[in-house]
Design an enzyme around this catalytic site. Structure first.
Site, short mmCIF file in Angstrom:
data_model
loop_
_atom_site.label_atom_id
_atom_site.label_comp_id
_atom_site.label_asym_id
_atom_site.label_seq_id
_atom_site.Cartn_x
_atom_site.Cartn_y
_atom_site.Cartn_z
N ASN A 7 2.21 43.34 18.02
CA ASN A 7 2.54 42.17 18.10
C ASN A 7 3.38 41.61 16.77
O ASN A 7 2.58 41.44 15.85
CB ASN A 7 1.31 41.09 18.39
CG ASN A 7 1.73 39.69 18.41
OD1 ASN A 7 3.13 39.26 18.37
ND2 ASN A 7 0.93 38.95 18.94
N ARG A 93 4.26 43.14 22.23
CA ARG A 93 4.30 41.56 22.94
C ARG A 93 5.83 41.09 22.49
O ARG A 93 6.22 40.83 21.50
CB ARG A 93 3.24 40.91 22.45
CG ARG A 93 3.14 39.47 22.70
CD ARG A 93 2.16 38.66 22.00
NE ARG A 93 2.34 37.20 22.57
CZ ARG A 93 2.44 36.08 21.81
NH1 ARG A 93 2.09 36.20 20.22
NH2 ARG A 93 2.50 34.78 22.25
N HIS A 183 2.03 32.29 27.50
CA HIS A 183 0.50 32.73 27.62
C HIS A 183 0.25 33.57 29.05
O HIS A 183 -0.62 33.59 29.59
CB HIS A 183 -0.49 31.38 27.61
CG HIS A 183 -0.64 30.64 26.45
ND1 HIS A 183 -0.96 29.45 26.38
CD2 HIS A 183 -0.66 31.05 25.30
CE1 HIS A 183 -1.03 29.01 25.25
NE2 HIS A 183 -0.63 30.02 24.34
N ARG A 244 0.51 20.55 18.22
CA ARG A 244 1.59 20.27 19.16
C ARG A 244 1.25 19.08 19.96
O ARG A 244 0.21 18.98 20.45
CB ARG A 244 2.16 21.26 20.06
CG ARG A 244 2.79 22.27 19.21
CD ARG A 244 2.86 23.67 20.10
NE ARG A 244 2.24 24.86 19.54
CZ ARG A 244 1.97 25.92 20.27
NH1 ARG A 244 2.85 26.07 21.53
NH2 ARG A 244 1.41 26.75 19.92
N GLU A 387 -5.33 39.99 25.74
CA GLU A 387 -3.95 39.88 25.80
C GLU A 387 -3.58 41.45 25.46
O GLU A 387 -2.79 42.21 26.13
CB GLU A 387 -3.14 38.92 25.16
CG GLU A 387 -3.35 37.73 25.81
CD GLU A 387 -2.78 36.25 24.78
OE1 GLU A 387 -1.79 36.19 24.79
OE2 GLU A 387 -3.64 35.92 23.88
#
Ligand code: AMP
Length: 402
Positions: A7, A93, A183, A244, A387
């Site tokens: 990643n 990823r 996601h 956020r 993940e």
């Protein structure tokens, strides 16, 4: 089969070496401050092997970072594999696959070109992901298969009524402005596990997956396919998050920008980095800090937690309506896996649609569990996301031509 999962960020690179068949993690770690002063962390998962924590390793580029990872993995004393030959493939990823990728894909020159084309959609993330792939090719050669696994791909099954915005159609046709959702790897992993926990095939169940972490999104998964999700063209949309804002009335932007003389970048900085539960509470983006402050009577911390749970609950109701029912609600990621208070608040009041929580489960953290009462017609499941394992599984399947 051993898969190296990468990643890559602009100045960091997370990695894991794992076996997707057994699920066994061999080693994981992190390269930080790439292009600055290079810090290398290595955590072998076998006893007697030495852990390295933020040691100095020169990493002028991502290539030296990948080389440091490989050196550590094959190190005669502290390594976890005998040689590079035992690393069968690399899974990357990749944040944005646009409309070009509805699934994971073997990386070829053509795919690299398509990834470049997606850069305008994720200008901060995709260039770093591409750099990570190029670094692996430079260090490992072209013989080791590399696979791209996209955050957006799982949501490519959404119907147009879910992914289109009610904007002039030309912005979709010419500029690809639409809901993409993120996601996806996590929603896919937990929804696959949920079907297994229910003893059903993915095609047989309607699920609402709540990935609640620092970034949060909710997805409606019908018959194994994502049919709607709360994040949008960017990961700013949907429920409030750590910093956020989630969904806001776009008219607020004009009002605040005019009033305070902000340009659009400053405004988006507020929405991305200074809003969410942190902005609302003035306390923290971390739900543990919020809970502590709430216990001490901090009213804004209480409001921020209430607001978060309320907005997630509204998505749960909306997606149950969109799918015409729901078999299970899934909680995952940092908040979903750990914060029983938030899970309870989200599910409170959903008894009318067949959700009945088992109060005894509120303290369960970080392990697969059924959180609903035995007589709840809608099951509530806690499923820790993984993940990296999902990326490794996809990579192994594609690299072995399945
Ligand atoms: P993630 O983005 O999935 O890594 O989630 C990170 C977030 O999970 C943190 O910012 C915290 O808000 C939250 N979190 C982690 N552990 C706990 C916990 N024990 N209780 C409540 N929230 C937690």
């Amino acid at each position: 089969m051993n898969i190296l999962v990468i990643n890559a960020g602009s100045s960091s690179l997370k990695y894991q070496l794992l076996n997707p068949d057994s699920g066994v993690l061999l080693a994981k770690g992190l390269c930080e401050r790439i292009g600055i002063d290079g810090k290398f962390t290595y955590k072998p998962q076998a006893e007697g092997k030495e852990v390295l924590k933020a040691v100095d390793v020169a990493m002028p580029t991502h290539s030296e970072a990948i080389q440091a990872v490989l050196n550590a993995l094959v190190d005669p004393k502290n390594g976890v594999v005998g040689s590079m030959k035992e690393i069968d493939a690399v899974g990357h990823r990749v944040v944005h696959g646009g409309e070009a990728f509805a699934g994971s894909v073997l990386i070829t020159d053509e795919v690299m070109k398509a990834l470049e084309d997606c850069i305008p959609l994720a200008p901060l993330h995709n260039p770093a992901n591409i750099t990570g792939i190029n670094a692996c090719t430079a260090v490992m050669g072209k013989e080791v298969p590399q696979v791209a696994v996209f955050d957006t791909a799982f949501h490519q099954t959404m119907p147009p009524k879910a992914y289109m915005y009610a904007l002039p159609h030309a912005y979709y046709e010419k500029d690809k402005v639409r809901r993409y959702g993120f996601h996806g790897t996590s929603h896919k992993y937990v929804s696959t596990r949920a079907a297994a926990m229910l003893g059903k095939k993915p095609e047989e169940v309607k699920l609402i997956s709540c990935h609640l972490g620092n970034g949060s999104s909710v997805a409606a998964v019908d018959g194994g396919k994502s049919v709607d999700t709360s994040m949008g063209f960017t990961p700013l949309a949907g429920v409030p998050m750590g910093t956020r804002s989630g969904d806001v009335d776009a008219g607020i932007l004009q009002y605040l920008m005019n009033k305070y003389g902000m340009d659009i970048d400053q405004m988006l900085d507020v929405l991305n980095k200074k809003s969410g539960v942190e902005g609302l509470s003035g306390v923290s983006s971390d739900f543990r800090d919020l809970e502590n402050a709430a216990e001490e009577g901090n009213e804004l911390a209480i409001l921020a937690r209430d607001k978060f749970a309320y907005e997630v609950k509204k998505y749960v109701g909306a997606y149950a309506a969109a799918m015409g029912g729901v078999d299970a609600i899934i909680f995952t990621a940092g908040v979903g896996e750990n914060d029983g208070g938030i899970r309870t608040a989200i599910c409170q009041g959903l008894e009318f649609m067949g959700v009945k929580m088992d109060p005894a489960t509120a303290g369960i953290r970080g392990e697969e569990a059924v959180l609903s009462a035995p007589d709840s017609s809608v099951k509530v499941l806690l499923i820790p996301t993984n993940e990296e394992l999902m990326i490794a599984m996809d990579t192994a399947a594609i690299a072995s031509g399945k």
